[in-house]
Motif scaffolding. Structure first.
Motif, PDB file in Angstrom:
ATOM      1  N   HIS A 107       9.606  -1.980   1.564  1.00 45.80           N
ATOM      2  CA  HIS A 107      10.751  -1.373   0.896  1.00 45.80           C
ATOM      3  C   HIS A 107      10.714  -1.653  -0.597  1.00 45.80           C
ATOM      4  N   ALA A 108      11.427  -0.832  -1.348  1.00 46.83           N
ATOM      5  CA  ALA A 108      11.537  -1.001  -2.796  1.00 46.83           C
ATOM      6  C   ALA A 108      12.989  -0.781  -3.205  1.00 46.83           C
ATOM      7  N   ASP A 109      13.313  -1.179  -4.443  1.00 41.25           N
ATOM      8  CA  ASP A 109      14.660  -0.896  -4.922  1.00 41.25           C
ATOM      9  C   ASP A 109      14.737   0.557  -5.391  1.00 41.25           C
ATOM     10  N   GLU A 110      15.892   0.983  -5.840  1.00 47.07           N
ATOM     11  CA  GLU A 110      16.141   2.396  -6.136  1.00 47.07           C
ATOM     12  C   GLU A 110      15.495   2.896  -7.423  1.00 47.07           C
ATOM     13  N   ARG A 111      15.017   1.980  -8.263  1.00 47.19           N
ATOM     14  CA  ARG A 111      14.435   2.393  -9.532  1.00 47.19           C
ATOM     15  C   ARG A 111      13.037   2.948  -9.321  1.00 47.19           C
ATOM     16  N   GLY A 112      12.664   3.923 -10.102  1.00 55.38           N
ATOM     17  CA  GLY A 112      11.349   4.529  -9.990  1.00 55.38           C
ATOM     18  C   GLY A 112      11.384   5.780  -9.140  1.00 55.38           C
ATOM     19  N   THR A 113      10.289   6.517  -9.180  1.00 55.69           N
ATOM     20  CA  THR A 113      10.209   7.762  -8.417  1.00 55.69           C
ATOM     21  C   THR A 113      10.015   7.473  -6.941  1.00 55.69           C
ATOM     22  N   ARG A 114      10.265   8.473  -6.141  1.00 54.49           N
ATOM     23  CA  ARG A 114      10.085   8.334  -4.691  1.00 54.49           C
ATOM     24  C   ARG A 114       8.625   7.979  -4.382  1.00 54.49           C
ATOM     25  N   GLU A 115       7.685   8.678  -5.024  1.00 57.94           N
ATOM     26  CA  GLU A 115       6.265   8.456  -4.773  1.00 57.94           C
ATOM     27  C   GLU A 115       5.845   7.047  -5.167  1.00 57.94           C
ATOM     28  N   TYR A 116       6.309   6.594  -6.328  1.00 60.13           N
ATOM     29  CA  TYR A 116       5.968   5.248  -6.792  1.00 60.13           C
ATOM     30  C   TYR A 116       6.490   4.205  -5.813  1.00 60.13           C
ATOM     31  N   ASN A 117       7.725   4.363  -5.359  1.00 60.33           N
ATOM     32  CA  ASN A 117       8.328   3.384  -4.457  1.00 60.33           C
ATOM     33  C   ASN A 117       7.697   3.407  -3.067  1.00 60.33           C
ATOM     34  N   LEU A 118       7.266   4.574  -2.604  1.00 57.85           N
ATOM     35  CA  LEU A 118       6.557   4.619  -1.328  1.00 57.85           C
ATOM     36  C   LEU A 118       5.239   3.854  -1.430  1.00 57.85           C
ATOM     37  N   ALA A 119       4.530   4.036  -2.543  1.00 64.96           N
ATOM     38  CA  ALA A 119       3.268   3.316  -2.741  1.00 64.96           C
ATOM     39  C   ALA A 119       3.510   1.813  -2.870  1.00 64.96           C
ATOM     40  N   LEU A 120       4.546   1.430  -3.600  1.00 62.97           N
ATOM     41  CA  LEU A 120       4.868   0.014  -3.759  1.00 62.97           C
ATOM     42  C   LEU A 120       5.286  -0.607  -2.422  1.00 62.97           C
ATOM     43  N   GLY A 121       6.093   0.110  -1.648  1.00 63.19           N
ATOM     44  CA  GLY A 121       6.478  -0.375  -0.319  1.00 63.19           C
ATOM     45  C   GLY A 121       5.266  -0.550   0.578  1.00 63.19           C
ATOM     46  N   ASP A 122       4.302   0.357   0.472  1.00 63.45           N
ATOM     47  CA  ASP A 122       3.071   0.265   1.250  1.00 63.45           C
ATOM     48  C   ASP A 122       2.279  -0.986   0.847  1.00 63.45           C
ATOM     49  N   ARG A 123       2.172  -1.239  -0.447  1.00 62.19           N
ATOM     50  CA  ARG A 123       1.454  -2.430  -0.912  1.00 62.19           C
ATOM     51  C   ARG A 123       2.155  -3.701  -0.447  1.00 62.19           C
ATOM     52  N   ARG A 124       3.465  -3.715  -0.448  1.00 60.96           N
ATOM     53  CA  ARG A 124       4.223  -4.887   0.020  1.00 60.96           C
ATOM     54  C   ARG A 124       4.009  -5.122   1.509  1.00 60.96           C
ATOM     55  N   ALA A 125       4.094  -4.060   2.303  1.00 64.19           N
ATOM     56  CA  ALA A 125       3.878  -4.189   3.750  1.00 64.19           C
ATOM     57  C   ALA A 125       2.461  -4.675   4.034  1.00 64.19           C
ATOM     58  N   ASN A 126       1.482  -4.137   3.325  1.00 67.70           N
ATOM     59  CA  ASN A 126       0.097  -4.540   3.546  1.00 67.70           C
ATOM     60  C   ASN A 126      -0.183  -5.952   3.047  1.00 67.70           C
ATOM     61  N   SER A 127       0.511  -6.379   2.027  1.00 67.70           N
ATOM     62  CA  SER A 127       0.374  -7.756   1.553  1.00 67.70           C
ATOM     63  C   SER A 127       0.817  -8.729   2.654  1.00 67.70           C
ATOM     64  N   ALA A 128       1.956  -8.449   3.274  1.00 67.70           N
ATOM     65  CA  ALA A 128       2.437  -9.293   4.374  1.00 67.70           C
ATOM     66  C   ALA A 128       1.499  -9.192   5.578  1.00 67.70           C
ATOM     67  N   LYS A 129       1.036  -7.988   5.876  1.00 69.70           N
ATOM     68  CA  LYS A 129       0.121  -7.797   7.006  1.00 69.70           C
ATOM     69  C   LYS A 129      -1.168  -8.578   6.789  1.00 69.70           C
ATOM     70  N   ASN A 130      -1.745  -8.462   5.610  1.00 71.69           N
ATOM     71  CA  ASN A 130      -3.005  -9.147   5.342  1.00 71.69           C
ATOM     72  C   ASN A 130      -2.857 -10.663   5.472  1.00 71.69           C
ATOM     73  N   TYR A 131      -1.726 -11.184   5.050  1.00 73.86           N
ATOM     74  CA  TYR A 131      -1.489 -12.622   5.186  1.00 73.86           C
ATOM     75  C   TYR A 131      -1.388 -12.994   6.665  1.00 73.86           C
ATOM     76  N   LEU A 132      -0.605 -12.248   7.432  1.00 77.41           N
ATOM     77  CA  LEU A 132      -0.459 -12.545   8.862  1.00 77.41           C
ATOM     78  C   LEU A 132      -1.783 -12.360   9.603  1.00 77.41           C
ATOM     79  N   ALA A 133      -2.603 -11.401   9.157  1.00 74.88           N
ATOM     80  CA  ALA A 133      -3.868 -11.121   9.825  1.00 74.88           C
ATOM     81  C   ALA A 133      -4.849 -12.284   9.703  1.00 74.88           C
TER      82      ALA A 133
END
Length: 175
Positions: A107-133
């Motif tokens: 997830h991301a906060d409301e600032r920024g474009t929809r596309e930017y926040n989707l990409a940032l949310g993806d990087r955040r989810a994958n950061s947590a996934k990579n750590y758990l993996a």
């Protein structure tokens, strides 16, 4: 004569089709299960005596793990020490229940474009996934990004934004 032949062929076709019709089953099959079967219990019951929390369930995860979410700084997806500690706690719980699968929502906060926040949310989810993996089988983890579409807290101030910059671990209960 041709009209009679056409009518006879049509009647024969109707009889043939009617003979092929399936009868409705007397009893419908049961609906698919709504929850996965929890893994066999490897420790004592996790809840208080008389608790109805099922070991290996969403409720058990939320009760036993310090938090189901990690927070991020503005425009960042690197894990802080606190985030790593939370993920270590999640990994320990997941190690007890090797059949449990999870989805990590970015997830991301409301600032920024929809596309930017989707990409940032993806990087955040994958950061947590990579750590758990590094601690559990990566095949048990999926990710999804919601960007700014599902805020945790409504508001346009730093307090709300800080809580909306997150990755949330969700125990999957239905297949």
């Amino acid at each position: 004569m041709q009209n009679l032949t056409t009518k006879l062929l049509a009647a024969a076709a109707l009889v043939a089709v009617a003979g092929c019709a399936k009868k409705a089953p007397e009893q419908l099959p049961p609906p698919p299960p709504t929850e996965t079967t929890p893994a066999p219990e490897t420790s004592q019951p996790t809840g208080p005596v008389g608790s109805t929390v099922v070991p290996g369930s969403k409720e058990d995860f939320l009760q036993q793990v310090g938090s189901d979410r990690v927070l991020f700084a503005t425009d960042q997806y690197d894990l802080s020490g606190e985030a790593r500690a939370t993920l270590d706690s999640q990994a320990a719980w997941l190690a007890k229940y090797p059949n449990v699968r999870i989805t990590i929502e970015g997830h991301a906060d409301e600032r920024g474009t929809r596309e930017y926040n989707l990409a940032l949310g993806d990087r955040r989810a994958n950061s947590a996934k990579n750590y758990l993996a590094t601690k559990i089988d990566a095949g048990r983890i999926s990710t999804v990004s919601y960007g700014k579409e599902r805020p945790e807290v409504a508001g346009s101030d730093e307090g709300a934004w800080a809580q909306n910059r997150r990755a949330v671990t969700v125990v999957i209960t239905g297949m």
